[in-house]
Write a protein that holds these residues in place. Structure first.
Motif, PDB file in Angstrom:
ATOM      1  N   GLN A 179      -5.352  -8.038  -8.680  1.00  0.00           N
ATOM      2  CA  GLN A 179      -5.320  -7.372  -7.312  1.00  0.00           C
ATOM      3  C   GLN A 179      -5.076  -5.684  -7.950  1.00  0.00           C
ATOM      4  O   GLN A 179      -5.720  -4.790  -6.614  1.00  0.00           O
ATOM      5  CB  GLN A 179      -3.881  -7.871  -6.617  1.00  0.00           C
ATOM      6  N   LEU A 206      -5.894 -14.006   0.113  1.00  0.00           N
ATOM      7  CA  LEU A 206      -5.363 -13.291  -0.562  1.00  0.00           C
ATOM      8  C   LEU A 206      -5.667 -11.188  -0.331  1.00  0.00           C
ATOM      9  O   LEU A 206      -6.458 -11.273   0.825  1.00  0.00           O
ATOM     10  CB  LEU A 206      -5.538 -12.732  -2.166  1.00  0.00           C
ATOM     11  N   LEU A 208      -6.798  -7.883  -1.135  1.00  0.00           N
ATOM     12  CA  LEU A 208      -7.679  -6.389  -1.381  1.00  0.00           C
ATOM     13  C   LEU A 208      -6.705  -5.631  -0.881  1.00  0.00           C
ATOM     14  O   LEU A 208      -6.998  -5.177  -0.035  1.00  0.00           O
ATOM     15  CB  LEU A 208      -8.967  -6.134  -0.634  1.00  0.00           C
ATOM     16  N   SER A 212      -8.322  -2.425  -5.959  1.00  0.00           N
ATOM     17  CA  SER A 212      -9.298  -4.131  -6.630  1.00  0.00           C
ATOM     18  C   SER A 212     -10.482  -3.611  -6.339  1.00  0.00           C
ATOM     19  O   SER A 212     -11.288  -2.826  -5.865  1.00  0.00           O
ATOM     20  CB  SER A 212      -8.862  -5.029  -5.271  1.00  0.00           C
ATOM     21  N   TRP A 217     -11.497  -8.955 -10.686  1.00  0.00           N
ATOM     22  CA  TRP A 217     -10.330  -9.939 -11.041  1.00  0.00           C
ATOM     23  C   TRP A 217     -11.332 -11.049 -11.010  1.00  0.00           C
ATOM     24  O   TRP A 217     -10.242 -12.052 -11.148  1.00  0.00           O
ATOM     25  CB  TRP A 217     -10.003 -10.104  -9.446  1.00  0.00           C
TER      26      TRP A 217
END
Length: 311
Positions: A179, A206, A208, A212, A217
């Motif tokens: 992240q 999740l 970003l 990121s 990732w």
């Protein structure tokens, strides 16, 4: 009337203080000596004390290791009280798994106790650069609940660092940016348990960030997954196995990346990709995750901005 007015103010103050004093963290046992304190899946707010990430701790015969200190002095103090209900041993280390303010702004409480603080060096750099702004934002959000919260930077570690006790071994593992830079996992090899930090999460979509990168990732995720953990404590969401993390983290990252790559190969513009993503059956399948409505559009925009050469 004056009396009633003052009484109303006093009652309001008491209510406010009552709310601020009404935080009790409940540790959930993952395995013998291994605990998680679940954060709220909703966005950070005054009501949830901005505790939107999972905290954890590991008790050994030589002391306790804390994994992430929380977003404030108050949360860190309540975490300590939760630990004391489980173990009488002293806290030996606090590990910050990343530079998210909810993971490290509670450091000041443990620093006052003389506890060493650890994070990856890349996370430490971001904390040093952004900490003052993170603290101001947290103070504005939490108001009196942020009382006592001060910046306390951890010592930066290398890509792999070990904390060894007579009956336990913890490895702090860095697989590259996830992240953000400096996201690490804490690996308990004997127990086959991973505290995944921001690398993996379940139940909630999740987020970003400007730091990121989808490929990075995914790579960090795969490196952690290659350890084949039996149980995973995600950075957000409930404890689960690798299949669950695949469904809620990796599949989403890979789906988003594939959609943007395919659209770019067709010559689509940024605006067209964003429009297509909103209608994508592959992406809307993740509506089952908490926070999809708020985060999905921002995630697509961030992923598109990451892609070079788009108009």
């Amino acid at each position: 009337m004056l009396f009633h007015g003052l009484l109303g103010i006093a009652m309001a103050c008491c209510c406010m203080l009552g709310v601020a004093a009404d935080l009790q963290l409940e540790p959930v046992r993952v395995a013998p000596g291994v605990y998680v304190v679940y954060g709220d899946l909703k966005p950070a707010s005054y009501d949830n004390d901005a505790l939107t990430v999972n905290l954890g701790f590991i008790t050994t015969s030589a002391g306790v290791v804390v994994i992430d200190s929380g977003p404030s002095y108050r949360v860190a103090q309540m975490l300590h009280r939760a630990i004391q209900r489980v173990s009488s041993y002293p806290i030996k280390y606090v590990i910050n798994t990343g530079p998210d303010p909810a993971r490290w702004l509670g450091n000041g409480y443990f620093k006052k106790l003389g506890v060493p603080l650890l994070a990856h060096e890349e996370a430490r750099k971001l904390m040093e650069t952004r900490g003052a702004d993170q603290l101001k934002a947290m103070q504005a959000l939490l108001r009196e609940k942020a009382h006592g919260t001060e910046l306390a930077l951890p010592r930066g570690s290398s890509d792999t660092e070990e904390i060894r006790f007579s009956d336990s071994l913890l490895q702090l593992l860095y697989f590259g940016p996830a992240q953000s830079s400096g996201n690490i996992a804490v690996w308990l090899q004997r127990e086959e348990i991973a505290f995944a930090g921001a690398i993996m999460q379940s139940d909630a979509l999740l987020a970003l960030t400007a730091d990121s990168r989808l490929a990075n990732w995914i790579s960090a995720y795969d490196s952690l997954a290659s350890l084949r953990p039996r149980q995973i404590v995600p950075g957000r969401g409930t404890l689960g196995n690798l299949a669950r993390m695949d469904a809620d983290t990796r599949t989403y990252l890979a789906t988003l990346r594939a959609l943007i790559d395919q659209a770019a190969q067709r010559g689509a513009t940024k605006a067209e990709i964003i429009s297509q993503a909103e209608k994508s059956k592959e992406l809307t399948a993740f509506k089952r995750l908490q926070g999809y409505a708020e985060l999905a559009p921002a995630n697509v925009l961030q992923a598109v901005q990451e892609r070079d050469g788009l108009r």
